[in-house]
Design an enzyme around this catalytic site. Structure first.
Site, short mmCIF file in Angstrom:
data_model
loop_
_atom_site.label_atom_id
_atom_site.label_comp_id
_atom_site.label_asym_id
_atom_site.label_seq_id
_atom_site.Cartn_x
_atom_site.Cartn_y
_atom_site.Cartn_z
N ASN A 1 -11.64 2.79 -29.99
CA ASN A 1 -12.03 2.91 -31.79
C ASN A 1 -10.12 1.91 -32.02
O ASN A 1 -10.76 0.35 -32.04
CB ASN A 1 -11.82 4.02 -32.02
CG ASN A 1 -11.85 4.32 -33.70
OD1 ASN A 1 -11.48 2.99 -34.38
ND2 ASN A 1 -12.30 5.06 -34.11
N ASP A 2 -8.88 2.75 -32.17
CA ASP A 2 -8.11 1.66 -32.25
C ASP A 2 -7.68 0.46 -31.82
O ASP A 2 -7.67 -0.70 -33.07
CB ASP A 2 -6.14 2.43 -32.68
CG ASP A 2 -6.94 3.66 -33.60
OD1 ASP A 2 -7.40 3.48 -34.26
OD2 ASP A 2 -5.64 4.20 -33.63
N VAL A 3 -8.38 0.59 -30.58
CA VAL A 3 -7.64 -0.93 -29.34
C VAL A 3 -8.60 -1.35 -29.46
O VAL A 3 -8.14 -2.45 -29.12
CB VAL A 3 -7.71 0.07 -27.80
CG1 VAL A 3 -6.12 0.64 -28.16
CG2 VAL A 3 -8.72 0.29 -27.26
N ALA B 1 -5.06 6.06 -35.28
CA ALA B 1 -4.01 5.22 -36.61
C ALA B 1 -4.62 5.88 -37.75
O ALA B 1 -4.02 5.75 -38.66
CB ALA B 1 -4.11 4.11 -36.59
#
Ligand code: NAP
Length: 606
Positions: free
Chosen positions: A531-533, A572
């Site tokens: 997700n965040d990456v 995050a």
């Protein structure tokens, strides 16, 4: 005249610089094995533990307490030594090229190493036997004339082997051989210590080692790869406990007679050892979900932590200045245990990997301090190497997340409420979902596919299914790659280990800088629990907590399929703009179930 302390400090600094140069050359691919390798090498605390467990305390009042502390320290250190080398080897054995996989079994490194060690030992024994005076028993000759000299050289040889071992981690090709050398270094150092002039009683050493080796072997062989982060934390806690117990034992034995310099090292050893022990236990419990992953806070926590730290600091100072034998020392140790808990519980589970790397560094420093207390140079060297490695890895993680270490430790990142998430999602607009049948049809026409694995792949244990899907596509002449972000998952290099476990050759694992330019030519990017990456806000939204973090630029691909269970954010705690992109389709569900269904749909299309 150079004192032994000065020599120790020189060695500490030089080992730190050397460690820095070697460790910066370890590729991200091998960062998780690096963590467990330094952990295994840090089990050199076994050397100090053996000296404490095997000493004669007959003239020390209540000397059995020292023996007991030594026994537990031997148990903890040998658990780490055996478990650490076994799990590192298990990981490294998975990193193979396609050619090596096709060739089948790798050459049995262990067999060669064991044969080499036995032959070497036999040659040394023959030389010693040949050089002993005719009328002297062999045992007496060894103890009286050979042991002290041999021990010194044994430590030099093992220090060289540890450094070569870490150097081996600069390439998957040499990594196993390197770790074999490091294990040999550990064997030589431990075997040599059995001849240490203070070691005269062997039964407690044998007992501690036997129990530790069994626990270590069980941990090293049975722990699943997905649980590597918590295992690493657990072994840091054991290493730190060993350092702390050795320090307590030395204080108990020599209290009132210790020099100020030794007291500085001893204070450092027990304080850092104690707080690393409880801190690492908390980290392991959070990652294993035995404790809630969210930051645990209460009113007045910061004030309490600050007061505790001040009391610990001034107690240590008092002990150094007065050189007194006082029970206050034990209060200081108890408060340090408590401080370790308070240090880690306010940090969220997702930040634990960085915390673990920092605790690894603390554990190394406690080991080095033990080396200064016992004036044992091999412990100073390995402690410094371990300390540098943990610190560097923590910094690399922070850099890859575009955050400071201060923010990780005190920032409470990722605390976004459910309401914020829903509101953010509603504000963004339409999300397109896709079924496995439709995904299979899309894959049927694709010529290039990039898989982007993330933490969700580890949670779902979907790595084998993903690898199988990759193989099916390859058989159909599709160009398949795996794009690895340096902080995808919850450990540096986490995704590399999982995919290697699923037999994906490491040359198919592409680092971020390598794969980003190829996205515009990619037909399908399949994001598996990442997700965040992949969040474009990291590049475009200055107010996002992710802003500045380098990402995998999947939004540049021709089409994107995201596998996750819901619209919930990742670590995050921020919404991902990618999911509202016109080219993006969501395949909702557990990643392993979704990929397994997709595979059967694809097979039925033939
Ligand atoms: P992530 O942002 O935490 O996202 C993981 C996603 O996986 C979640 O959105 C979740 O969505 C999904 N998921 C969870 N279980 C799943 C399952 N069973 N099946 C399918 N999907 C599942 O993970 P990431 O993209 O790998 O990024 C890593 C994050 O951790 C980064 O923010 C990084 O800074 C941080 N971090 C990493 C390290 C490290 O060393 N690797 C260290 C410290 C911090 P659903 O709940 O909707 O399924």
């Amino acid at each position: 005249m150079t004192t032994e302390l000065e020599v120790g400090l020189y060695i500490f600094l030089l080992a730190g610089f050397l460690g820095y140069h070697i460790i910066t050359r370890v590729p991200p691919l091998l960062h998780t094995p690096l963590m467990s390798a330094t952990n295994a090498i840090a089990a050199i605390s076994l050397v100090g533990s053996i000296v404490v467990a095997g000493s004669d305390y007959s003239n020390v009042p209540n000397g059995w307490i020292c023996t007991l502390l030594g026994l537990v320290a031997v148990l903890c250190s040998s658990t780490n030594a055996v478990g650490g080398f076994l799990i590192t080897d298990r990981m490294l054995r998975m990193f193979k090229t396609a050619e090596e996989r096709a060739r089948g079994k790798r050459r049995p490194v262990e067999l060669q190493a064991v044969t080499g060690v036995l032959v070497g030992l036999l040659i040394i024994a023959a030389i010693l036997y040949g050089t002993k005076p005719a009328n002297m028993p062999f045992g007496e000759y060894l103890h009286e004339h050979v042991a002290a000299e041999a021990l010194r050289y044994a430590y030099i040889v093992s220090a060289a082997l540890f450094i070569l071992g870490l150097k081996g981690l600069s390439s998957p090709k040499w990594a196993r051989t390197g770790m074999g050398l490091a294990a040999l270094g550990m064997f030589i150092a431990v075997a040599g210590t059995l001849f240490h002039p203070h070691v005269v009683i062997y039964r407690w050493i044998a007992l501690g080692f036997a129990i530790g080796a069994v626990i270590g072997a069980w941990l090293g062989l049975s722990i699943p790869m997905t649980a590597v982060p918590q295992r690493t934390a657990l072994s840091h806690s054991l290493g730190a406990l060993a350092a702390c117990l050795v320090g307590i034992s030395e204080y108990f034995r020599y209290q009132g007679e210790l020099s100020r310099v030794t007291l500085v090292a001893l204070d450092f050893e027990v304080i850092v050892g104690a707080l690393t022990f409880t801190g690492s236990l908390m980290a392991a419990a959070k990652l294993q979900e035995l404790l809630p992953g969210r930051p645990l806070t209460f009113r007045g926590q910061n004030v309490l932590s600050f007061i505790l730290l001040a009391v610990i600091f001034f107690s240590g100072l008092y002990l150094i200045i007065t050189q007194a034998a006082t029970p206050f020392f034990y209060v200081m140790v108890a408060l340090s245990f408590l401080f370790g808990i308070l240090l880690v519980i306010p940090i969220g589970a997702a930040d634990m990997p960085t915390v673990i790397a920092l605790l690894n560094s603390y554990g190394g420093l406690a080991d080095a301090a033990m080396g200064f207390v016992l004036m044992n140079k091999i412990q100073i060297i390995t402690g410094s190497l371990d300390g540098t490695s943990g610190f560097l890895l923590a910094l690399l993680m922070c850099r890859a997340m575009n955050r400071s270490a201060f923010n990780v430790l005190f920032g409470a990142f990722g605390q976004v409420s459910e309401a914020d998430v829903t509101a953010a999602a509603e504000a963004k607009g339409t999300v397109r979902s896709i079924t496995s049948e439709e995904t299979a049809v899309l894959f049927d026409t694709a010529r290039s596919v990039v898989f982007v694995p993330g933490y969700g792949m580890a949670v779902a244990q979907a790595q084998h299914a993903v690898a199988e899907l990759g193989n099916i596509l390859r058989e159909r002449d599709v160009d398949v790659k795996y794009a690895i972000h340096p902080v995808a998952g919850r450990m540096p290099g986490h995704m590399n280990v999982l995919l290697a476990e699923a037999n994906v050759p490491y040359e198919q694992l592409c680092e971020m800088e390598e794969v980003n330019p190829s996205f515009p030519d990619t037909d399908i990017v399949m994001v598996v629990g990442a997700n965040d990456v992949t969040n474009p806000a990291a590049k475009s939204n200055k107010s996002s907590p992710l802003y500045g973090m380098p990402i995998l630029e999947v939004s540049r691909a021709k089409s994107i399929i995201v596998l996750k269970r819901s619209m919930r954010p990742g670590f995050a705690g921020v919404d991902n703009e990618l999911y509202y992109d016109e080219k993006c389709m969501m395949l909702f569900g557990d990643a392993k179930d979704s990929v397994t269904k997709l595979i059967s749909e694809m097979k039925s299309l033939i």
